[in-house]
Design a protein around this motif. Structure first.
Motif, PDB file in Angstrom:
ATOM      1  N   GLU A 186      11.876  55.494  67.573  1.00 34.37           N
ATOM      2  CA  GLU A 186      12.016  56.854  67.053  1.00 34.37           C
ATOM      3  C   GLU A 186      10.802  57.246  66.208  1.00 34.37           C
ATOM      4  O   GLU A 186      10.333  56.470  65.380  1.00 34.37           O
ATOM      5  CB  GLU A 186      13.295  56.950  66.215  1.00 34.37           C
ATOM      6  N   ASN A 187      10.301  58.456  66.434  1.00 36.20           N
ATOM      7  CA  ASN A 187       9.151  58.990  65.691  1.00 36.20           C
ATOM      8  C   ASN A 187       7.968  58.019  65.607  1.00 36.20           C
ATOM      9  O   ASN A 187       7.540  57.625  64.510  1.00 36.20           O
ATOM     10  CB  ASN A 187       9.571  59.393  64.274  1.00 36.20           C
ATOM     11  N   PRO A 188       7.421  57.605  66.746  1.00 32.16           N
ATOM     12  CA  PRO A 188       6.298  56.642  66.723  1.00 32.16           C
ATOM     13  C   PRO A 188       5.076  57.174  65.991  1.00 32.16           C
ATOM     14  O   PRO A 188       4.400  56.410  65.281  1.00 32.16           O
ATOM     15  CB  PRO A 188       6.006  56.408  68.211  1.00 32.16           C
ATOM     16  N   ALA A 189       4.773  58.459  66.139  1.00 31.65           N
ATOM     17  CA  ALA A 189       3.605  59.027  65.461  1.00 31.65           C
ATOM     18  C   ALA A 189       3.749  58.916  63.951  1.00 31.65           C
ATOM     19  O   ALA A 189       2.795  58.576  63.238  1.00 31.65           O
ATOM     20  CB  ALA A 189       3.432  60.491  65.873  1.00 31.65           C
ATOM     21  N   GLU A 190       4.950  59.184  63.435  1.00 30.50           N
ATOM     22  CA  GLU A 190       5.201  59.120  61.999  1.00 30.50           C
ATOM     23  C   GLU A 190       5.018  57.696  61.476  1.00 30.50           C
ATOM     24  O   GLU A 190       4.501  57.478  60.375  1.00 30.50           O
ATOM     25  CB  GLU A 190       6.615  59.612  61.690  1.00 30.50           C
ATOM     26  N   GLN A 191       5.425  56.722  62.278  1.00 36.30           N
ATOM     27  CA  GLN A 191       5.274  55.325  61.871  1.00 36.30           C
ATOM     28  C   GLN A 191       3.797  54.959  61.727  1.00 36.30           C
ATOM     29  O   GLN A 191       3.411  54.237  60.809  1.00 36.30           O
ATOM     30  CB  GLN A 191       5.949  54.401  62.888  1.00 36.30           C
ATOM     31  N   VAL A 192       2.963  55.464  62.636  1.00 32.34           N
ATOM     32  CA  VAL A 192       1.524  55.188  62.576  1.00 32.34           C
ATOM     33  C   VAL A 192       0.913  55.894  61.371  1.00 32.34           C
ATOM     34  O   VAL A 192       0.100  55.313  60.632  1.00 32.34           O
ATOM     35  CB  VAL A 192       0.817  55.634  63.869  1.00 32.34           C
ATOM     36  N   LEU A 193       1.288  57.135  61.173  1.00 32.67           N
ATOM     37  CA  LEU A 193       0.709  57.937  60.088  1.00 32.67           C
ATOM     38  C   LEU A 193       1.026  57.380  58.701  1.00 32.67           C
ATOM     39  O   LEU A 193       0.284  57.622  57.738  1.00 32.67           O
ATOM     40  CB  LEU A 193       1.214  59.383  60.184  1.00 32.67           C
ATOM     41  N   THR A 194       2.114  56.637  58.577  1.00 34.87           N
ATOM     42  CA  THR A 194       2.529  56.128  57.260  1.00 34.87           C
ATOM     43  C   THR A 194       2.220  54.640  57.067  1.00 34.87           C
ATOM     44  O   THR A 194       2.677  54.038  56.090  1.00 34.87           O
ATOM     45  CB  THR A 194       4.042  56.365  57.066  1.00 34.87           C
ATOM     46  N   ARG A 195       1.460  54.053  57.963  1.00 32.51           N
ATOM     47  CA  ARG A 195       1.131  52.637  57.820  1.00 32.51           C
ATOM     48  C   ARG A 195       0.236  52.405  56.604  1.00 32.51           C
ATOM     49  O   ARG A 195      -0.722  53.152  56.371  1.00 32.51           O
ATOM     50  CB  ARG A 195       0.412  52.123  59.082  1.00 32.51           C
ATOM     51  N   GLU A 196       0.538  51.360  55.908  1.00 30.90           N
ATOM     52  CA  GLU A 196      -0.240  51.022  54.718  1.00 30.90           C
ATOM     53  C   GLU A 196      -1.657  50.593  55.115  1.00 30.90           C
ATOM     54  O   GLU A 196      -1.840  49.756  56.010  1.00 30.90           O
ATOM     55  CB  GLU A 196       0.459  49.895  53.952  1.00 30.90           C
ATOM     56  N   GLY A 197      -2.647  51.185  54.471  1.00 32.61           N
ATOM     57  CA  GLY A 197      -4.032  50.820  54.734  1.00 32.61           C
ATOM     58  C   GLY A 197      -4.686  51.605  55.857  1.00 32.61           C
ATOM     59  O   GLY A 197      -5.851  51.375  56.181  1.00 32.61           O
ATOM     60  N   TRP A 198      -3.931  52.551  56.458  1.00 34.13           N
ATOM     61  CA  TRP A 198      -4.475  53.321  57.587  1.00 34.13           C
ATOM     62  C   TRP A 198      -4.879  54.742  57.169  1.00 34.13           C
ATOM     63  O   TRP A 198      -5.354  55.516  57.996  1.00 34.13           O
ATOM     64  CB  TRP A 198      -3.426  53.407  58.703  1.00 34.13           C
ATOM     65  N   ALA A 199      -4.739  55.098  55.936  1.00 38.07           N
ATOM     66  CA  ALA A 199      -4.951  56.482  55.488  1.00 38.07           C
ATOM     67  C   ALA A 199      -6.345  57.023  55.794  1.00 38.07           C
ATOM     68  O   ALA A 199      -6.521  58.213  56.075  1.00 38.07           O
ATOM     69  CB  ALA A 199      -4.666  56.600  53.995  1.00 38.07           C
ATOM     70  N   GLU A 200      -7.358  56.140  55.765  1.00 37.32           N
ATOM     71  CA  GLU A 200      -8.729  56.595  55.989  1.00 37.32           C
ATOM     72  C   GLU A 200      -9.182  56.520  57.443  1.00 37.32           C
ATOM     73  O   GLU A 200     -10.315  56.883  57.764  1.00 37.32           O
ATOM     74  CB  GLU A 200      -9.690  55.784  55.114  1.00 37.32           C
ATOM     75  N   VAL A 201      -8.288  56.062  58.310  1.00 36.86           N
ATOM     76  CA  VAL A 201      -8.619  56.057  59.742  1.00 36.86           C
ATOM     77  C   VAL A 201      -8.700  57.521  60.197  1.00 36.86           C
ATOM     78  O   VAL A 201      -7.769  58.293  59.946  1.00 36.86           O
ATOM     79  CB  VAL A 201      -7.543  55.311  60.563  1.00 36.86           C
ATOM     80  N   PRO A 202      -9.802  57.952  60.831  1.00 36.61           N
ATOM     81  CA  PRO A 202      -9.971  59.362  61.214  1.00 36.61           C
ATOM     82  C   PRO A 202      -8.767  59.967  61.922  1.00 36.61           C
ATOM     83  O   PRO A 202      -8.376  61.110  61.632  1.00 36.61           O
ATOM     84  CB  PRO A 202     -11.195  59.314  62.129  1.00 36.61           C
ATOM     85  N   ALA A 203      -8.171  59.236  62.840  1.00 42.32           N
ATOM     86  CA  ALA A 203      -7.022  59.760  63.591  1.00 42.32           C
ATOM     87  C   ALA A 203      -5.835  60.040  62.677  1.00 42.32           C
ATOM     88  O   ALA A 203      -5.120  61.040  62.834  1.00 42.32           O
ATOM     89  CB  ALA A 203      -6.616  58.780  64.690  1.00 42.32           C
ATOM     90  N   VAL A 204      -5.636  59.153  61.715  1.00 46.35           N
ATOM     91  CA  VAL A 204      -4.524  59.314  60.770  1.00 46.35           C
ATOM     92  C   VAL A 204      -4.859  60.411  59.766  1.00 46.35           C
ATOM     93  O   VAL A 204      -4.014  61.263  59.450  1.00 46.35           O
ATOM     94  CB  VAL A 204      -4.242  57.980  60.045  1.00 46.35           C
ATOM     95  N   LYS A 205      -6.079  60.406  59.294  1.00 40.35           N
ATOM     96  CA  LYS A 205      -6.522  61.394  58.311  1.00 40.35           C
ATOM     97  C   LYS A 205      -6.375  62.817  58.834  1.00 40.35           C
ATOM     98  O   LYS A 205      -5.967  63.736  58.108  1.00 40.35           O
ATOM     99  CB  LYS A 205      -7.987  61.120  57.947  1.00 40.35           C
ATOM    100  N   ASN A 206      -6.685  63.004  60.122  1.00 38.88           N
ATOM    101  CA  ASN A 206      -6.617  64.334  60.739  1.00 38.88           C
ATOM    102  C   ASN A 206      -5.326  64.567  61.525  1.00 38.88           C
ATOM    103  O   ASN A 206      -5.184  65.575  62.208  1.00 38.88           O
ATOM    104  CB  ASN A 206      -7.822  64.530  61.662  1.00 38.88           C
ATOM    105  N   LYS A 207      -4.420  63.602  61.408  1.00 40.17           N
ATOM    106  CA  LYS A 207      -3.116  63.670  62.087  1.00 40.17           C
ATOM    107  C   LYS A 207      -3.248  63.881  63.601  1.00 40.17           C
ATOM    108  O   LYS A 207      -2.504  64.656  64.219  1.00 40.17           O
ATOM    109  CB  LYS A 207      -2.253  64.777  61.464  1.00 40.17           C
ATOM    110  N   ASN A 208      -4.176  63.173  64.182  1.00 41.38           N
ATOM    111  CA  ASN A 208      -4.346  63.195  65.641  1.00 41.38           C
ATOM    112  C   ASN A 208      -3.682  61.966  66.253  1.00 41.38           C
ATOM    113  O   ASN A 208      -4.345  61.086  66.832  1.00 41.38           O
ATOM    114  CB  ASN A 208      -5.833  63.235  65.999  1.00 41.38           C
ATOM    115  N   VAL A 209      -2.373  61.895  66.079  1.00 39.22           N
ATOM    116  CA  VAL A 209      -1.572  60.795  66.619  1.00 39.22           C
ATOM    117  C   VAL A 209      -0.504  61.406  67.521  1.00 39.22           C
ATOM    118  O   VAL A 209       0.274  62.265  67.080  1.00 39.22           O
ATOM    119  CB  VAL A 209      -0.910  59.966  65.503  1.00 39.22           C
TER     120      VAL A 209
END
Length: 331
Positions: free
Chosen positions: A276-299
């Motif tokens: 359920e909600n795979p994109a949300e799980q990726v966006l909230t991973r610890e240590g991933w905040a500065e990954v460009p895809a996560v930062k710009n919500k391109n998941v």
């Protein structure tokens, strides 16, 4: 008297000429009709020859010659991709047994299940189909089972694994030959090729800065991706995107630390059908905040079957990826 003879002579000549013309026309008409009949018969013979596809001998992906005497009236497909191909070819109504994982089209879900990697031998023999579409895995691991099928009169066709669009085209052609739907197979392949070429052309003409894409086929903690020699890699290349895992081959597992270091600009997940909600799980991973895809919500999550299953819907997967990764180009 001479005048009378002259008149009768003239009349006789005209009469004879008239008869000759009439007879000649009649003969010409008969000749023309015979020619028409001959031409018509030849056309019928040619049409019948074109329609006469059976018996046919094909070479399957186990390099075996398989002779199918008559057009199959019943088919068992023990692979989801082969089931999709059969339905796309228009012979879905002949499919009497499918694998446990066949979920498309909807009609396939109500057909008798006959196993997966392990075949329900008894069920297949009970259904007694004319043709069984199996995989190279079945051929290599269950030779005794396939021998039982053949001894029961079932024509076994081995459809090999596919890792590229060309492989898929070959599988469609093979199943088309086995089921007497070569024309339909050709139409499907042509459509796929044309749509793929449109995307390639548009991407090569419009995209100047390629985006790096991370493809995630399973969630944390065991994160797997697809490297080279996979459909996803070929799809990304076709739309001028860079596979973040291009240094790896096939299906590989990477750690979160390794993935973060790749700095992908877009992340694609393919497991939304069971998480359920795979994109949300990726966006909230610890240590991933500065990954460009996560930062710009391109998941984004895509339908797994359209990007990994070697069937006609792969082209839909390419079109979806193009719109998600390059929305400004593929609207």
């Amino acid at each position: 008297m001479k005048e009378m003879f002259k008149k009768w002579g003239l009349f006789s000549i005209v009469f004879l000429l008239s008869m000759a013309v009439i007879v000649g026309c009649g003969t010409q008409g008969e000749d023309t009709q015979e020619q028409k009949d001959t031409t018509s018969n030849e056309q019928v013979e040619v049409e019948q020859k074109d329609e006469q596809q059976f018996p046919i001998t094909i070479t399957d992906d186990a390099n075996r010659e398989v002779t199918i005497d008559e057009e199959p009236e019943s088919i068992v497909s023990i692979q989801a991709s082969n089931t999709e191909i059969a339905f796309a070819l228009g012979v879905g109504d002949k499919v009497v047994g499918v694998s446990d994982y066949c979920n498309y089209p909807v009609e396939a879900q109500s057909i008798e299940k006959v196993g997966g990697q392990d075949i329900n031998t008894e069920m297949v023999l009970t259904l007694l189909p004319d043709v069984a579409l199996v995989t190279d895995y079945h051929y290599n691991t269950h030779p005794d089972v396939l021998k039982q099928f053949e001894e029961a009169g079932i024509k076994v066709v081995v459809v090999g694994s596919a890792t590229s669009f060309e492989d898929v085209y070959g599988n469609i052609e093979l199943i088309g030959s086995a089921t007497g739907t070569q024309a339909e197979a050709g139409e499907i392949i042509t459509d796929m090729k044309e749509r793929l070429q449109v995307i390639k052309d548009k991407a090569s003409e419009s995209i100047t800065e390629k985006k790096k894409v991370w493809v995630e086929v399973s969630p944390a903690p065991d994160i797997y991706t697809t490297g080279t020699n996979t459909f996803m890699h070929e799809m990304l290349e076709s739309i001028q995107a860079i596979n973040a895992a291009q240094d790896h081959e096939g299906w590989v597992k990477l750690t979160e630390e390794e993935i973060v270091q790749l700095n992908p600009e877009v992340i694609i997940t393919t497991y939304g059908y069971y998480v359920e909600n795979p994109a949300e799980q990726v966006l909230t991973r610890e240590g991933w905040a500065e990954v460009p895809a996560v930062k710009n919500k391109n998941v984004f999550d895509v339908d797994n079957d359209t990007v990994t299953r070697p069937g006609p819907r792969l082209i839909e997967g390419v079109e979806t990826l193009a719109k998600l990764i390059y929305p400004e180009t593929f609207k």
